[in-house]
Design an enzyme around this catalytic site. Structure first.
Site, PDB file in Angstrom:
ATOM      1  N   LYS A 125      24.488  39.824  47.914  1.00  5.04           N
ATOM      2  CA  LYS A 125      23.404  39.728  49.058  1.00  5.04           C
ATOM      3  C   LYS A 125      22.348  39.916  50.165  1.00  5.04           C
ATOM      4  O   LYS A 125      22.306  41.113  49.338  1.00  5.04           O
ATOM      5  CB  LYS A 125      24.095  38.049  49.502  1.00  5.04           C
ATOM      6  CG  LYS A 125      25.000  37.241  47.925  1.00  5.04           C
ATOM      7  CD  LYS A 125      25.705  36.786  48.801  1.00  5.04           C
ATOM      8  CE  LYS A 125      25.769  35.393  47.648  1.00  5.04           C
ATOM      9  NZ  LYS A 125      27.762  35.347  47.500  1.00  5.04           N
ATOM     10  N   THR A 148      30.672  39.200  49.381  1.00  2.00           N
ATOM     11  CA  THR A 148      30.372  40.098  48.497  1.00  2.00           C
ATOM     12  C   THR A 148      29.325  41.305  48.994  1.00  2.00           C
ATOM     13  O   THR A 148      29.051  41.426  49.697  1.00  2.00           O
ATOM     14  CB  THR A 148      29.061  38.666  47.308  1.00  2.00           C
ATOM     15  OG1 THR A 148      27.788  38.482  48.565  1.00  2.00           O
ATOM     16  CG2 THR A 148      29.859  37.588  46.341  1.00  2.00           C
ATOM     17  N   TYR A 200      38.720  54.334  33.869  1.00  2.00           N
ATOM     18  CA  TYR A 200      40.431  52.901  33.835  1.00  2.00           C
ATOM     19  C   TYR A 200      40.783  53.857  35.204  1.00  2.00           C
ATOM     20  O   TYR A 200      41.063  55.116  35.573  1.00  2.00           O
ATOM     21  CB  TYR A 200      41.436  52.813  32.927  1.00  2.00           C
ATOM     22  CG  TYR A 200      41.121  51.866  32.224  1.00  2.00           C
ATOM     23  CD1 TYR A 200      40.894  50.083  32.886  1.00  2.00           C
ATOM     24  CD2 TYR A 200      41.057  51.517  30.681  1.00  2.00           C
ATOM     25  CE1 TYR A 200      41.187  48.894  32.700  1.00  2.00           C
ATOM     26  CE2 TYR A 200      40.464  50.450  30.107  1.00  2.00           C
ATOM     27  CZ  TYR A 200      40.897  48.572  31.038  1.00  2.00           C
ATOM     28  OH  TYR A 200      40.335  47.742  29.976  1.00  2.00           O
ATOM     29  N   GLU A 235      43.029  52.047  37.633  1.00  2.00           N
ATOM     30  CA  GLU A 235      44.529  51.079  38.086  1.00  2.00           C
ATOM     31  C   GLU A 235      44.887  51.384  39.384  1.00  2.00           C
ATOM     32  O   GLU A 235      45.534  53.147  39.201  1.00  2.00           O
ATOM     33  CB  GLU A 235      45.527  50.663  37.040  1.00  2.00           C
ATOM     34  CG  GLU A 235      44.863  49.103  36.422  1.00  2.00           C
ATOM     35  CD  GLU A 235      43.873  49.539  34.986  1.00  2.00           C
ATOM     36  OE1 GLU A 235      43.794  50.610  34.838  1.00  2.00           O
ATOM     37  OE2 GLU A 235      44.937  48.665  34.497  1.00  2.00           O
ATOM     38  N   ASP A 278      34.152  33.631  55.492  1.00  2.00           N
ATOM     39  CA  ASP A 278      33.610  34.373  53.931  1.00  2.00           C
ATOM     40  C   ASP A 278      32.152  34.959  54.015  1.00  2.00           C
ATOM     41  O   ASP A 278      31.366  33.355  55.112  1.00  2.00           O
ATOM     42  CB  ASP A 278      33.680  33.546  53.329  1.00  2.00           C
ATOM     43  CG  ASP A 278      32.790  33.391  51.980  1.00  2.00           C
ATOM     44  OD1 ASP A 278      31.554  34.778  51.504  1.00  2.00           O
ATOM     45  OD2 ASP A 278      33.235  32.976  50.671  1.00  2.00           O
ATOM     46  N   ARG A 318      26.643  43.777  42.077  1.00  2.00           N
ATOM     47  CA  ARG A 318      26.941  42.654  42.017  1.00  2.00           C
ATOM     48  C   ARG A 318      28.580  42.683  42.675  1.00  2.00           C
ATOM     49  O   ARG A 318      29.052  44.064  41.792  1.00  2.00           O
ATOM     50  CB  ARG A 318      26.993  41.805  40.934  1.00  2.00           C
ATOM     51  CG  ARG A 318      25.536  41.188  40.298  1.00  2.00           C
ATOM     52  CD  ARG A 318      25.694  40.329  39.302  1.00  2.00           C
ATOM     53  NE  ARG A 318      25.551  38.810  39.806  1.00  2.00           N
ATOM     54  CZ  ARG A 318      25.201  38.546  40.996  1.00  2.00           C
ATOM     55  NH1 ARG A 318      23.848  38.851  40.967  1.00  2.00           N
ATOM     56  NH2 ARG A 318      24.611  37.677  41.728  1.00  2.00           N
TER      57      ARG A 318
HETATM   58  N1  DSN Z   1      25.934  31.818  44.180  1.00  2.00           N
HETATM   59  C1  DSN Z   1      26.165  32.243  45.474  1.00  2.00           C
HETATM   60  C2  DSN Z   1      25.385  31.413  46.255  1.00  2.00           C
HETATM   61  O1  DSN Z   1      24.021  31.581  45.849  1.00  2.00           O
HETATM   62  O2  DSN Z   1      25.753  31.211  47.392  1.00  2.00           O
HETATM   63  C3  DSN Z   1      27.523  31.745  46.093  1.00  2.00           C
HETATM   64  O3  DSN Z   1      28.419  32.497  45.549  1.00  2.00           O
END
Ligand code: DSN
Length: 425
Positions: A234, A231, A57, A59, A204, A240
């Site tokens: 990707k 994120t 933890y 925080e 984003d 993740r």
């Molecule tokens: N699920 C993601 C995507 O496939 O674009 C975005 O959250």
């Protein structure tokens, strides 16, 4: 390659979960991942995700924590932050958001009061659920107003309409970014409009973070954007997770820090933060630029096949890593059916709404595919061309079982010839 020791303890202790893990190992090894938001991470990233940091933890933020024993969590979180700053040219970075949706919620919470207005891209025109879909919590708190493409055949955003909407609605935030849009955005236009109405600009960049880090897509910060949310799993090829980057405004950075913790989250997932640090290290390596460039080349190779075969693409083609295909017009099949048939031959992608789709999200008109994962497998234009041809062939012969079996064999052969690598540097 699965090593004898990889899942020893699960195997001994939990046969049911072990079987599912092994099934997924095989699915990923033998099938081709075309979902544009997915990728294969390195063993180093997976080791960090599975490390002892999962027990801790933490925080608070580095050197200002609410629990003891932080000598090593402070090290990895600081490494992750410093590497991300370098990758994206940001002055401040918060690596604690658990994923993309929490990162977006944090920025809304940091920059707006309930009821305030934000402009975001319409979902069917490529925007993301968290950009104002009425089913989401943010949409119940804030006033989301949509903007769209001027022409789905070219993908150009209707910047005149966006400006008129901004002048009328006086948003606190203008949000650029997408999850199903295949063209580059004109960030300068967003910034001009935002400055005219006194809005903060947020990009984003979840889908294209790896392209930006690899220097093959424009960095919105170079055009004056204030904030980037993303994120890390990707195109960036990390674990993740989510992240918020602030170009230079310290007041925004402090508001984001408070919004993430204690505003929305408790203890950060330190194992994922350690893995982010490892992945950002990989993205700083010169090989990553080559990888990012190849993602684009592979997408272009697929575009070429679709153009030649008269397959309708929303936006007319692609300038990034993804392609959005109108399956209904091109193959007389819905997105859901196309997704299912392609899964049967080992090509995994997702059904997707297309601009102003008259069909429902669970069975829309489109399919969305992309090249980040196949490029990680060292596939190049030749293989991307073959995959696009196999996709077209499958959907044109959807009732021909023998043909589909033959295509499945070819997909498996392609995958076995291009195994998922363990290391990228
Ligand atoms: N699920 C993601 C995507 O496939 O674009 C975005 O959250």
């Amino acid at each position: 390659m699965i090593r004898d020791t990889d899942y020893n303890f699960i195997q001994t202790q939990d046969e049911e979960v072990y079987k599912a893990v092994m099934g997924e190992e095989e699915r990923q090894a033998k099938g081709l991942e075309l979902i544009p938001s997915e990728n294969y991470v390195s063993r180093a990233v997976r080791e960090a995700v599975g490390s002892v940091f999962t027990n801790k933890y933490s925080e608070g933020y580095p050197f200002k924590r609410y629990y003891g024993g932080q000598m090593y969590t402070d090290v990895v979180e600081t490494i992750a932050i410093e590497r991300a700053k370098k990758l994206f040219n940001a002055k401040f970075v918060n690596v604690q958001p658990l994923s993309g949706a929490p990162a977006n919620l944090a920025i809304y919470h940091a920059l707006m009061a309930p009821g305030d207005t934000i402009l975001g891209m319409d979902l069917s025109h490529g925007g993301h659920l968290t950009h104002g879909n009425p089913m989401t919590v943010p949409a119940k708190i804030f006033n989301f107003v949509r903007y769209k493409m001027k022409d789905p055949e070219t993908g150009e955003i209707d910047y005149d309409a966006l400006r008129e909407t901004a002048l009328r609605e006086k948003p606190k935030v203008i949000l650029a970014g997408f999850s199903a849009y295949s063209r580059e955005l004109d960030y300068k236009k967003f910034v001009e409009i935002a400055r005219e109405v006194g809005a903060v600009t947020v990009a984003d960049m979840a889908h294209i973070a790896g392209l930006i880090a690899g220097g093959v897509a424009r960095n919105p910060f170079d055009d004056g954007f204030d904030v980037i949310t993303t994120t890390t799993h990707k195109t960036l090829r990390g674990p993740r997770g989510g992240m918020v980057l602030i170009r230079e405004n310290e007041d925004i950075a402090q508001r984001v820090a408070k919004a993430v913790f204690p505003g929305l989250q408790g203890g950060p997932h330190m194992n994922n933060i350690a893995a982010k640090a490892v992945a950002f290290g990989e993205a700083l390596h010169p090989n990553f630029k080559v990888y990012a460039g190849q993602i684009l080349k592979n997408a272009k190779a697929m575009e070429e096949v679709f153009l030649r075969e008269n397959v309708r693409m929303i936006g007319g083609g692609t300038s990034n890593h993804l392609l959005l295909v109108d399956a209904f017009t091109s193959f007389g099949t819905t997105g859901h059916v196309a997704e299912t048939i392609l899964d049967e031959v080992g090509l995994t992608l997702n059904k997707n709404m297309i601009a102003d789709d008259t069909r429902k999200p669970f069975d829309p008109s489109g399919i969305r595919l992309g090249t980040p994962a196949m490029t990680t497998r060292n596939m190049k234009e030749k293989e991307a061309t073959e995959v696009a041809e196999l996709l077209v062939d499958t959907l044109r012969n959807k009732d021909d079982a023998a043909k589909k079996a033959e295509i499945h064999t070819r997909v498996e052969a392609l995958c076995l010839a291009h195994p998922i690598p363990e290391s990228f540097i």
